[in-house]
Design an enzyme around this catalytic site. Structure first.
Site, PDB file in Angstrom:
ATOM      1  N   ASP A  16       0.823  -1.200   0.000  1.00 53.05           N
ATOM      2  CA  ASP A  16       0.000   0.000   0.000  1.00 53.05           C
ATOM      3  C   ASP A  16       0.865   1.261   0.000  1.00 53.05           C
ATOM      4  O   ASP A  16       0.417   2.341   0.392  1.00 53.05           O
ATOM      5  CB  ASP A  16      -0.984  -0.003   1.180  1.00 53.05           C
ATOM      6  CG  ASP A  16      -0.254  -0.083   2.506  1.00 53.05           C
ATOM      7  OD1 ASP A  16       0.994  -0.195   2.498  1.00 53.05           O
ATOM      8  OD2 ASP A  16      -0.921  -0.037   3.553  1.00 53.05           O
ATOM      9  N   HIS A  37      21.857   5.138 -21.177  1.00 51.83           N
ATOM     10  CA  HIS A  37      20.857   5.248 -20.106  1.00 51.83           C
ATOM     11  C   HIS A  37      21.304   4.511 -18.841  1.00 51.83           C
ATOM     12  O   HIS A  37      20.486   3.943 -18.118  1.00 51.83           O
ATOM     13  CB  HIS A  37      19.502   4.711 -20.593  1.00 51.83           C
ATOM     14  CG  HIS A  37      18.863   5.593 -21.626  1.00 51.83           C
ATOM     15  ND1 HIS A  37      17.853   5.178 -22.449  1.00 51.83           N
ATOM     16  CD2 HIS A  37      19.101   6.888 -21.959  1.00 51.83           C
ATOM     17  CE1 HIS A  37      17.499   6.169 -23.260  1.00 51.83           C
ATOM     18  NE2 HIS A  37      18.246   7.217 -22.983  1.00 51.83           N
ATOM     19  N   ASP A  95      24.758  13.019 -15.676  1.00 48.17           N
ATOM     20  CA  ASP A  95      23.576  13.638 -16.295  1.00 48.17           C
ATOM     21  C   ASP A  95      22.524  13.667 -15.203  1.00 48.17           C
ATOM     22  O   ASP A  95      21.905  12.640 -14.906  1.00 48.17           O
ATOM     23  CB  ASP A  95      23.132  12.814 -17.510  1.00 48.17           C
ATOM     24  CG  ASP A  95      21.971  13.455 -18.273  1.00 48.17           C
ATOM     25  OD1 ASP A  95      21.319  14.364 -17.721  1.00 48.17           O
ATOM     26  OD2 ASP A  95      21.715  13.028 -19.412  1.00 48.17           O
ATOM     27  N   ASP A 103      17.976  19.838 -17.059  1.00 53.85           N
ATOM     28  CA  ASP A 103      18.568  18.623 -17.632  1.00 53.85           C
ATOM     29  C   ASP A 103      20.005  18.967 -18.011  1.00 53.85           C
ATOM     30  O   ASP A 103      20.229  19.621 -19.035  1.00 53.85           O
ATOM     31  CB  ASP A 103      17.721  18.209 -18.856  1.00 53.85           C
ATOM     32  CG  ASP A 103      18.212  16.923 -19.501  1.00 53.85           C
ATOM     33  OD1 ASP A 103      19.126  16.282 -18.953  1.00 53.85           O
ATOM     34  OD2 ASP A 103      17.682  16.577 -20.573  1.00 53.85           O
ATOM     35  N   HIS A 106      22.864   9.872 -30.621  1.00 56.47           N
ATOM     36  CA  HIS A 106      21.607  10.529 -30.225  1.00 56.47           C
ATOM     37  C   HIS A 106      21.547  11.922 -30.841  1.00 56.47           C
ATOM     38  O   HIS A 106      22.481  12.370 -31.491  1.00 56.47           O
ATOM     39  CB  HIS A 106      21.445  10.566 -28.701  1.00 56.47           C
ATOM     40  CG  HIS A 106      22.533  11.277 -27.951  1.00 56.47           C
ATOM     41  ND1 HIS A 106      22.617  12.644 -27.874  1.00 56.47           N
ATOM     42  CD2 HIS A 106      23.583  10.787 -27.237  1.00 56.47           C
ATOM     43  CE1 HIS A 106      23.660  12.967 -27.121  1.00 56.47           C
ATOM     44  NE2 HIS A 106      24.269  11.873 -26.739  1.00 56.47           N
ATOM     45  N   HIS A 124      16.369  18.514 -27.125  1.00 59.35           N
ATOM     46  CA  HIS A 124      14.911  18.306 -27.081  1.00 59.35           C
ATOM     47  C   HIS A 124      14.310  19.501 -26.365  1.00 59.35           C
ATOM     48  O   HIS A 124      15.004  20.229 -25.659  1.00 59.35           O
ATOM     49  CB  HIS A 124      14.587  16.996 -26.354  1.00 59.35           C
ATOM     50  CG  HIS A 124      15.301  16.834 -25.027  1.00 59.35           C
ATOM     51  ND1 HIS A 124      14.859  17.420 -23.870  1.00 59.35           N
ATOM     52  CD2 HIS A 124      16.457  16.200 -24.700  1.00 59.35           C
ATOM     53  CE1 HIS A 124      15.696  17.128 -22.885  1.00 59.35           C
ATOM     54  NE2 HIS A 124      16.685  16.390 -23.355  1.00 59.35           N
ATOM     55  N   HIS A 151      11.600  15.840 -21.322  1.00 61.04           N
ATOM     56  CA  HIS A 151      11.454  15.868 -22.785  1.00 61.04           C
ATOM     57  C   HIS A 151      10.100  16.524 -23.010  1.00 61.04           C
ATOM     58  O   HIS A 151       9.062  15.875 -22.980  1.00 61.04           O
ATOM     59  CB  HIS A 151      11.493  14.457 -23.383  1.00 61.04           C
ATOM     60  CG  HIS A 151      12.859  13.828 -23.278  1.00 61.04           C
ATOM     61  ND1 HIS A 151      13.146  12.574 -23.725  1.00 61.04           N
ATOM     62  CD2 HIS A 151      14.027  14.299 -22.772  1.00 61.04           C
ATOM     63  CE1 HIS A 151      14.421  12.292 -23.498  1.00 61.04           C
ATOM     64  NE2 HIS A 151      14.973  13.328 -22.908  1.00 61.04           N
ATOM     65  N   GLU A 186      23.068  19.165 -26.255  1.00 60.58           N
ATOM     66  CA  GLU A 186      23.771  18.085 -25.569  1.00 60.58           C
ATOM     67  C   GLU A 186      24.518  17.124 -26.487  1.00 60.58           C
ATOM     68  O   GLU A 186      24.210  15.929 -26.533  1.00 60.58           O
ATOM     69  CB  GLU A 186      22.791  17.295 -24.705  1.00 60.58           C
ATOM     70  CG  GLU A 186      21.510  16.839 -25.409  1.00 60.58           C
ATOM     71  CD  GLU A 186      20.633  15.987 -24.482  1.00 60.58           C
ATOM     72  OE1 GLU A 186      21.156  15.026 -23.909  1.00 60.58           O
ATOM     73  OE2 GLU A 186      19.434  16.296 -24.350  1.00 60.58           O
ATOM     74  N   TYR A 189      30.972   8.809 -27.636  1.00 65.93           N
ATOM     75  CA  TYR A 189      31.035   7.592 -26.816  1.00 65.93           C
ATOM     76  C   TYR A 189      31.882   6.577 -27.584  1.00 65.93           C
ATOM     77  O   TYR A 189      31.470   6.104 -28.644  1.00 65.93           O
ATOM     78  CB  TYR A 189      29.621   7.062 -26.556  1.00 65.93           C
ATOM     79  CG  TYR A 189      28.682   8.170 -26.129  1.00 65.93           C
ATOM     80  CD1 TYR A 189      28.600   8.584 -24.797  1.00 65.93           C
ATOM     81  CD2 TYR A 189      27.916   8.871 -27.080  1.00 65.93           C
ATOM     82  CE1 TYR A 189      27.771   9.632 -24.417  1.00 65.93           C
ATOM     83  CE2 TYR A 189      27.091   9.922 -26.708  1.00 65.93           C
ATOM     84  CZ  TYR A 189      27.019  10.300 -25.382  1.00 65.93           C
ATOM     85  OH  TYR A 189      26.209  11.344 -25.029  1.00 65.93           O
ATOM     86  N   ARG A 197      29.555  13.656 -22.586  1.00 68.33           N
ATOM     87  CA  ARG A 197      28.419  14.467 -23.037  1.00 68.33           C
ATOM     88  C   ARG A 197      28.476  15.776 -22.265  1.00 68.33           C
ATOM     89  O   ARG A 197      28.857  15.777 -21.084  1.00 68.33           O
ATOM     90  CB  ARG A 197      27.086  13.740 -22.801  1.00 68.33           C
ATOM     91  CG  ARG A 197      25.870  14.570 -23.182  1.00 68.33           C
ATOM     92  CD  ARG A 197      24.568  13.758 -23.315  1.00 68.33           C
ATOM     93  NE  ARG A 197      24.133  13.130 -22.089  1.00 68.33           N
ATOM     94  CZ  ARG A 197      24.266  11.845 -21.797  1.00 68.33           C
ATOM     95  NH1 ARG A 197      24.846  11.026 -22.668  1.00 68.33           N
ATOM     96  NH2 ARG A 197      23.834  11.359 -20.647  1.00 68.33           N
ATOM     97  N   GLU A 251      25.866  18.923 -21.601  1.00 75.93           N
ATOM     98  CA  GLU A 251      24.464  19.280 -21.838  1.00 75.93           C
ATOM     99  C   GLU A 251      24.105  20.549 -21.060  1.00 75.93           C
ATOM    100  O   GLU A 251      24.268  20.598 -19.843  1.00 75.93           O
ATOM    101  CB  GLU A 251      23.554  18.125 -21.392  1.00 75.93           C
ATOM    102  CG  GLU A 251      22.073  18.450 -21.507  1.00 75.93           C
ATOM    103  CD  GLU A 251      21.170  17.245 -21.230  1.00 75.93           C
ATOM    104  OE1 GLU A 251      21.588  16.336 -20.490  1.00 75.93           O
ATOM    105  OE2 GLU A 251      20.053  17.230 -21.777  1.00 75.93           O
TER     106      GLU A 251
HETATM  107  N1  GLY Z   1      18.529  13.271 -19.218  1.00 77.04           N
HETATM  108  C1  GLY Z   1      17.794  12.926 -20.349  1.00 77.04           C
HETATM  109  C2  GLY Z   1      18.304  13.569 -21.566  1.00 77.04           C
HETATM  110  O1  GLY Z   1      19.404  14.071 -21.554  1.00 77.04           O
HETATM  111  O2  GLY Z   1      17.632  13.690 -22.543  1.00 77.04           O
HETATM  112 MN    MN Z   2      20.296  14.792 -19.752  1.00 82.67          MN
HETATM  113 MN    MN Z   3      18.529  15.964 -22.353  1.00 83.71          MN
END
Ligand code: GLY
Ligand code: MN
Ligand code: MN
Length: 434
Positions: free
Chosen positions: A36, A239, A256, A267, A346, A350, A357, A380, A384, A401, A403
């Site tokens: 619960d 991820h 990240d 982000d 990628h 976004h 997102h 971003e 890699y 990365r 960002e």
């Molecule tokens: N943290 C998710 C992205 O960078 O899109």
């Molecule tokens: Mn991110």
């Molecule tokens: Mn992002």
């Protein structure tokens, strides 16, 4: 203190765009984690954007046309439940404090909606977002249809309200931007704290704990998404969220992570050496990603189309990958063949807002849309490099990365996350050990 006029003016703008008909916009359900015990509650972004109301079991109904109305359905006051779970506004309190024209107990939703839907030409709802709500709303519409012999008609048109709401949310107003700046400042402080706390032998989760500590102690309600704290090869898993490995001398650490404040996400990613000093190979790749990001940020300006920052980053990365002997041929050939995708798989950003997102179309009538002041997005790029026979060994397991969060302004863009150290010099200075 809630600024209810901000929310009522958003409701009025939406009602004006609907022109006629009725909209039904529920908030998110509470979710059981196990037994619960619930996950911590997060309201629906669309609902909150229009109400500022953060209790579960609530539905906003808007009526457009000659006598526009905004009506809330919510939980009733309940002394017993409030002892266990906390304060509830109740319909009277909600009407008073949030500026609705009327408010009713949530238990009356079906009966009142059946009345309100009668003779309305159009029904707006986040169609397809929640199957149970779709079924309920269509069942109510069917109930209205049974009244046809009394001369009452049911809405003939069904519209996805998100087509209007997503576009509204895409352009951030000054209140939203003020919250996003605050969220970004907290997230940047957390990244600096994480850099100061990092050293060989620490566990990834220890650094995650530093981030979470900074978020909460500064008043952020939660991380905006599960933090990625990825040392060495883990940074090449896009991820990665296990965050349970030891940090090694000579490796990089990719973080990240960012917080959510009052419903708005940030982000942010930074990548830095576990021991505080970049190796020559790490520095080469880092400077390439940073140059790609700088080019992408320069391309984030009003009138540019959505893909221009991505295209700008790709050109710099393609040249860099050729220089590092990870790709061969000309920049155009690398872009054309997609050979860069072995190392950059990628996109460069976004929309960002209440959802990490965020909502909003990227293309209009098949073409990338133009950037406009008030749009918020991430920038971003990354690189890699997984071990492979044709990859120089010095570059193996480098995952980087960088960002940032930007808002388009009249002249170009404002970088909300500038305070998190980003140049090699700034990172090495912050991490300098006595
Ligand atoms: N943290 C998710 C992205 O960078 O899109
Ligand atoms: Mn991110
Ligand atoms: Mn992002």
């Amino acid at each position: 203190m809630l600024n209810s006029s901000l929310y009522s003016s958003r409701r009025s703008r939406l009602i004006n765009q609907m022109q006629r008909g009725i909209a039904v916009i529920p908030t998110a359900p509470e979710m059981l984690r196990n037994g619960d015990a619930h996950y911590s509650y997060r309201y629906d972004s669309h609902f909150h954007y229009l109400t500022g109301f953060d209790e579960p079991e609530a539905v906003l109904v808007l009526v457009a046309g000659a006598s526009p109305q905004s009506i809330l359905f919510c939980r009733e006051k309940d002394v017993e439940r409030e002892i266990w779970d906390g304060f509830r506004h109740g319909p009277d309190g909600a009407k008073e404090n949030f500026g609705f024209d009327a408010a009713f107990p949530i238990a009356q939703l079906d009966d009142k909606l059946t009345e309100l839907m009668g003779n309305q030409p159009a029904l707006f709802h986040p169609l397809g977002a929640h199957a149970a709500w779709d079924d309920r709303i269509l069942a109510l519409r069917a109930r209205v249809q049974t009244q046809v012999r009394s001369g009452i008609t049911a809405p003939n048109e069904l519209h996805d309200i998100r087509l209007l709401l997503d576009e509204m949310r895409l352009i951030k107003d000054s209140d939203e931007l003020a919250i996003m700046r605050r969220a970004a400042a907290i997230s940047c402080a957390a990244h600096s704290r994480a850099m100061r706390a990092t050293s060989p032998g620490k566990m990834e989760y220890e650094i995650e704990a530093e981030l979470l500590h900074e978020f909460r102690k500064s008043g952020a309600q939660a991380p905006a998404y599960t933090p990625i704290v990825a040392g060495g090869a883990n940074a090449c898993v896009l991820h990665y969220i296990a965050n349970n490995a030891a940090l090694k001398d000579g490796d990089l650490l990719l973080i990240d992570a960012a917080c959510e404040v009052d419903g708005y996400a940030t982000d942010i990613t930074r990548t830095f050496p576990v021991n505080g000093r970049f190796s020559a190979a790490q520095k080469d790749v880092y400077e390439m990603v940073l140059a790609a990001q700088t080019a992408a940020i320069a391309a984030a300006r009003p009138g540019a189309h959505w893909n221009e920052p991505h295209d700008a980053a790709l050109r710099v990365l393609a040249q860099g990958l050729i220089d590092l002997k990870l790709c061969s041929g000309s920049v155009d050939a690398v872009l054309e063949s997609g050979a860069y995708k072995n190392f950059y798989m990628h996109r460069t950003g976004h929309w960002l807002g209440m959802d990490v997102h965020d909502v909003g179309a990227y293309k209009l009538e098949g073409n990338w849309r133009a950037l406009q002041p008030g749009m918020a997005l991430t920038v971003e790029p990354g690189c890699y490099i997984r071990p492979a026979d044709n990859v120089p060994k010095a570059l193996w397991n480098i995952g980087i990365r960088i960002e940032d969060d930007v808002v388009i302004t009249a002249q170009g863009c404002e970088v909300l996350s500038e305070a998190a150290p980003k140049t090699v010099a700034a990172i090495e200075e912050l991490m300098k050990r006595p």
